[in-house]
Design a protein around this motif. Structure first.
Motif, PDB file in Angstrom:
ATOM      1  N   ILE A 253       0.838  -1.203   0.000  1.00 50.55           N
ATOM      2  CA  ILE A 253       0.000   0.000   0.000  1.00 50.55           C
ATOM      3  C   ILE A 253       0.873   1.253   0.000  1.00 50.55           C
ATOM      4  N   ALA A 254       1.961   1.220   0.768  1.00 55.60           N
ATOM      5  CA  ALA A 254       2.892   2.352   0.778  1.00 55.60           C
ATOM      6  C   ALA A 254       3.467   2.571  -0.619  1.00 55.60           C
ATOM      7  N   ARG A 255       3.811   1.495  -1.296  1.00 55.80           N
ATOM      8  CA  ARG A 255       4.330   1.574  -2.671  1.00 55.80           C
ATOM      9  C   ARG A 255       3.311   2.238  -3.592  1.00 55.80           C
ATOM     10  N   ALA A 256       2.050   1.846  -3.444  1.00 59.50           N
ATOM     11  CA  ALA A 256       0.991   2.409  -4.282  1.00 59.50           C
ATOM     12  C   ALA A 256       0.790   3.894  -4.003  1.00 59.50           C
ATOM     13  N   LEU A 257       0.809   4.271  -2.733  1.00 59.67           N
ATOM     14  CA  LEU A 257       0.606   5.676  -2.382  1.00 59.67           C
ATOM     15  C   LEU A 257       1.775   6.544  -2.829  1.00 59.67           C
ATOM     16  N   LEU A 258       2.981   5.997  -2.784  1.00 60.16           N
ATOM     17  CA  LEU A 258       4.164   6.757  -3.214  1.00 60.16           C
ATOM     18  C   LEU A 258       4.088   7.081  -4.706  1.00 60.16           C
ATOM     19  N   TYR A 259       3.391   6.248  -5.453  1.00 64.32           N
ATOM     20  CA  TYR A 259       3.223   6.474  -6.893  1.00 64.32           C
ATOM     21  C   TYR A 259       2.347   7.698  -7.171  1.00 64.32           C
ATOM     22  N   LYS A 260       1.543   8.093  -6.183  1.00 64.51           N
ATOM     23  CA  LYS A 260       0.635   9.240  -6.275  1.00 64.51           C
ATOM     24  C   LYS A 260      -0.337   9.090  -7.450  1.00 64.51           C
ATOM     25  N   PRO A 261      -1.134   8.026  -7.436  1.00 67.46           N
ATOM     26  CA  PRO A 261      -2.045   7.778  -8.550  1.00 67.46           C
ATOM     27  C   PRO A 261      -3.286   8.669  -8.488  1.00 67.46           C
ATOM     28  N   GLU A 262      -3.972   8.779  -9.615  1.00 64.84           N
ATOM     29  CA  GLU A 262      -5.269   9.446  -9.638  1.00 64.84           C
ATOM     30  C   GLU A 262      -6.358   8.490  -9.161  1.00 64.84           C
ATOM     31  N   ILE A 263      -6.157   7.193  -9.411  1.00 61.88           N
ATOM     32  CA  ILE A 263      -7.117   6.166  -9.020  1.00 61.88           C
ATOM     33  C   ILE A 263      -6.366   5.076  -8.250  1.00 61.88           C
ATOM     34  N   LEU A 264      -6.839   4.757  -7.058  1.00 62.94           N
ATOM     35  CA  LEU A 264      -6.235   3.696  -6.255  1.00 62.94           C
ATOM     36  C   LEU A 264      -7.226   2.549  -6.145  1.00 62.94           C
TER      37      LEU A 264
END
Length: 225
Positions: free
Chosen positions: A135-146
């Motif tokens: 989840i930290a990896r995903a948030l670091l990507y700063k996506p428009e859609i999670l």
């Protein structure tokens, strides 16, 4: 047999949307269609008002971060795994997602901290630690859609709620869609889609669905027993 049929819904930006349903109801298929893993046979899928087919595959996935129940963890350090999505991220951004996902709590007991080697496929980490990392990896990507596909299933209820609250804060003005493992984790979501046999049975808030959806009541009672 169609995985999804005659299904229509609208997901708003700046909202937390949950998807619930029995196993095999079509929840994960919805996410796979959004990610263009499959081509839908009829109807339309739109992102920002535009047909998903008007975007190429790279454009779609560039704005999305997807975290499954069993995330891919790579050999190397904890920090390497988090920064895999954004190798040029600033240290303060890394520290922010580490804190938001509660990773700082367990690395405090590790001599090497974020630089701890986690072994082949993260063999030295628990299931919950792997999910926090993903989840930290995903948030670091700063996506428009999670997209969260039972991404917090290995966490206890308290930790799950804490992370989801943090996600809501950091993803403000963006879109979060979560397939729920526990009804308790999504009771405060803005909108909950109830999927049954590939169709939309109902949607609304937790309190509304308890009054209007038999399927939701069944799922809720199972989750609290």
């Amino acid at each position: 047999i169609l995985a999804l049929s005659d299904i229509s819904f609208y997901i708003k930006q700046n909202q937390l949307t949950a998807i619930v349903g029995k196993s095999g109801s079509g929840k994960s298929t919805i996410m796979q269609l959004i990610l263009k893993f499959y081509q839908h046979q009829s109807g339309k899928i739109k992102i920002a008002g535009n047909d998903i087919n008007s975007y190429n595959l790279c454009d779609v996935r560039k704005i999305i971060a997807y975290t499954p129940q069993d995330p891919d963890i790579f050999s190397g350090t904890i920090k390497y795994n988090i920064m895999f999505s954004n190798p040029h991220a600033k240290d303060e951004d890394v520290q922010e997602v580490v804190h938001l996902c509660g990773i700082d709590k367990f690395i405090a007991h590790l001599p090497e901290g974020l630089d701890t080697e986690i072994g082949e496929k993260g063999v030295r980490m628990s299931g919950g630690q792997k999910q926090r990392l993903a989840i930290a990896r995903a948030l670091l990507y700063k996506p428009e859609i999670l997209l969260l596909d039972e991404a917090t299933s290995a966490l206890d209820s308290e930790s799950e709620k804490e992370i989801l609250d943090n996600i809501k804060r950091i993803m403000r003005n963006k879109t979060v869609i979560s397939i729920a493992h526990r009804i308790s984790s999504i009771q405060e979501f803005d909108n909950i889609l109830v999927i049954n046999n590939g169709k939309l049975d109902n949607h609304g808030t937790h309190s509304n669905l308890l009054k209007t959806s038999d399927i939701y009541n069944i799922l809720y009672k199972k989750s609290i027993t």
